[in-house]
Design a protein around this motif. Sequence first.
Motif, PDB file in Angstrom:
ATOM      1  N   TYR A 312     -26.132  -0.821  45.622  1.00 44.92           N
ATOM      2  CA  TYR A 312     -25.320  -1.080  44.433  1.00 44.92           C
ATOM      3  C   TYR A 312     -25.517  -2.511  43.943  1.00 44.92           C
ATOM      4  N   ARG A 316     -26.458  -3.239  40.071  1.00 49.59           N
ATOM      5  CA  ARG A 316     -25.280  -3.602  39.276  1.00 49.59           C
ATOM      6  C   ARG A 316     -25.521  -4.985  38.678  1.00 49.59           C
ATOM      7  N   GLN A 403     -15.196  -0.023  42.281  1.00 50.81           N
ATOM      8  CA  GLN A 403     -15.977   1.146  42.654  1.00 50.81           C
ATOM      9  C   GLN A 403     -15.814   1.461  44.145  1.00 50.81           C
ATOM     10  N   ILE A 598     -22.497   5.191  43.187  1.00 49.24           N
ATOM     11  CA  ILE A 598     -22.904   3.789  43.021  1.00 49.24           C
ATOM     12  C   ILE A 598     -24.152   3.444  43.818  1.00 49.24           C
ATOM     13  N   ASP A 602     -28.445   5.081  38.183  1.00 48.42           N
ATOM     14  CA  ASP A 602     -27.820   5.774  37.047  1.00 48.42           C
ATOM     15  C   ASP A 602     -26.351   6.076  37.313  1.00 48.42           C
ATOM     16  N   TYR A 603     -25.710   5.266  38.139  1.00 44.78           N
ATOM     17  CA  TYR A 603     -24.331   5.574  38.539  1.00 44.78           C
ATOM     18  C   TYR A 603     -23.377   5.650  37.347  1.00 44.78           C
ATOM     19  N   GLN A 604     -23.671   4.911  36.270  1.00 43.66           N
ATOM     20  CA  GLN A 604     -22.757   4.942  35.121  1.00 43.66           C
ATOM     21  C   GLN A 604     -22.788   6.307  34.440  1.00 43.66           C
ATOM     22  N   GLU A 605     -23.981   6.921  34.383  1.00 41.97           N
ATOM     23  CA  GLU A 605     -24.093   8.250  33.799  1.00 41.97           C
ATOM     24  C   GLU A 605     -23.567   9.317  34.752  1.00 41.97           C
ATOM     25  N   PHE A 607     -20.938   9.570  36.395  1.00 36.18           N
ATOM     26  CA  PHE A 607     -19.528   9.910  36.245  1.00 36.18           C
ATOM     27  C   PHE A 607     -19.291  10.856  35.063  1.00 36.18           C
ATOM     28  N   ASP A 608     -20.293  11.024  34.194  1.00 38.92           N
ATOM     29  CA  ASP A 608     -20.173  11.953  33.070  1.00 38.92           C
ATOM     30  C   ASP A 608     -20.794  13.310  33.371  1.00 38.92           C
TER      31      ASP A 608
END
Length: 620
Positions: A312, A316, A403, A598, A602-605, A607-608
């Motif tokens: 991470y 990050r 996180q 994390i 692509d951890y931000q995507e 969650f979608d």
Amino acid sequence: MIANPDPGRACTDVTSVAIDPTTTELRTLLFGADRMGVHGPWRELTADPWMHRRHEMPTTDQVAASYQRLRRVNQLTEAAELATDPYRLTALHEWTGPLDGALTVLVGIHYNLFLGSLLDHDSHEKRPLAEYTAMERIGTFLCTELGHGNDATALETTAAYDRTNRTFTLHTPHAGAQKFMPNTSASGGPKSAVVAARLMIEGRDHGIFLFLTPLTDHSGPLPGITVRPLPLRPGSPVDHCLTSFDQVLLPHEALLTGAHGRLDDDGTFSSALGSKRKRFLTSISRVTLGKLCMSASALGATRAALATAIRYAHHREVTGARPDRKVPLWAHRTHHGPLLEGIATAYAMTALHRATVTQWAEHDRADPTVTALAEREAAVTKGWITWQARALLTECRERCGAQGLLPVNGIVSATIDVEGTITAEGDNLALWAKTGAELLLDHDTPPATPPRGELTDPVVRQQLLHMAEHLLLVRARTRLRQAPAGDSLRRWNAAAPAVLAAVTAHAEHRAATALLAMAESAADPHARAALLDLHQLFTLRCVSAHTVTLLSEQHLTAGQASELPDLIEEGIGRLTDQALVLIDAFDLPSQFFDTRPIANPDYQEAFDDPAAHWNLATRT
């Protein structure tokens, strides 16, 4: 509950990618020459998302799922062979630790404490093992009581023998004698237990033994047995209960016998041990291997958390010195420094655990002195590793910010679960008090050669750690002698702080010794250099903690003490760019990280993703 699509087969689709020789060498050193034979089957479990705890499920479903996972484990092994193999059994705990803390509890109880106890005692034709090895009945272990934990030798549950009927009556005399925290609910299917109880023959107490006792069937508790669930505790949910017995009849073969105690057909008791305490400790000897199982689960969880936090930190990004530039968190010394020290400690933890498991597995059980030493080192290892795990898991959680608070990322749940390992199979503080008292009474030998030389020399650092242990024991003995005579508790209290510090130094010295041996056995020069750097970082931190003790006896000079911070910083600098290689050596498959958002760029995507089990907003 989310069903396993193929419960009869373990996931074997573990991604295989080309790795460099240094990583290969490090993996071999960390997990042994027979890495795939001992660790391989359990490693494959980590690649299967179904084997991971689902925090969003209701508690009762989580408990049921953990028992389903236990049955999956049982499909991968011959149960009796697993219970008698310390290497594979501890390895199993290492890999289940990051997946499901409740599963780790269940495998430890069923295979080690229950099945292992049956195998370690005399066999009996009326006590076949097939229903337990096939998990037609799940095994549990009932020792501690509501009123007796660390003072387990004072247990009050009784098993009175009737010579005429050749039966035992198992009984809980009062509320304080209820068995505390065993997993005895109906969840998971029918269960049996080995129950620690006082063997009473015509009113005479012969000490505490184990009794094989059926507890439940598909309808719930059997007659005379009361099971009450305990309040929920933090962490992975287990069906912990209070369990009591009201005049429960057991057959003659229920008593688990051995040289420590046998009961003839006519009711004559015999024992090779005259001490009730020794009989009890022999009966529950599986607890020693349990200490190594608990520390293994904490070790595996720590390595997984470090790998997650470090991955991470590399992807990050945060705002840099200029608003239009970003840098990864890893670029900041305040961020990567504690995690690199964590890697060094994790390698030392792993090296110590390997050494202690080998010591226990290979020791001569016919020699009581050798056995006592192996038991002592298991206690030291369990205490040190689980306490280090708590500190490192907390560090990883903080380095991941908010996180790290999300259970799906695996760190905060492991941080809570490790509290259980600190208490299970002997509370750490009680274990170390006992170990410290033994070290206090032993004749310890200081280093043959007094520490002399540069702190960059690993031999010098090893000598300093050995000397710190010796000096702390000397201090403890001095305080013991100076305390007023006639009050043993007051004398112990005077010495106890130095004693516990000496046990810490003992653990650090052994861990450092094992890590140095690992480094010196490395064939790949890059792996050897990395391990020596890890050894230096780990030992310098330990020496730094003992600076006052070493300075006071002039085994460390003022110049060396002032050097320590700079040498530590230099070591961190050498390791900064090697972090990803060092955590790749932890051998976690790529599919493991797919379950932890994390850990991936692509951890931000992630969650979608509407298909992800953690995305509650899209679930119906």
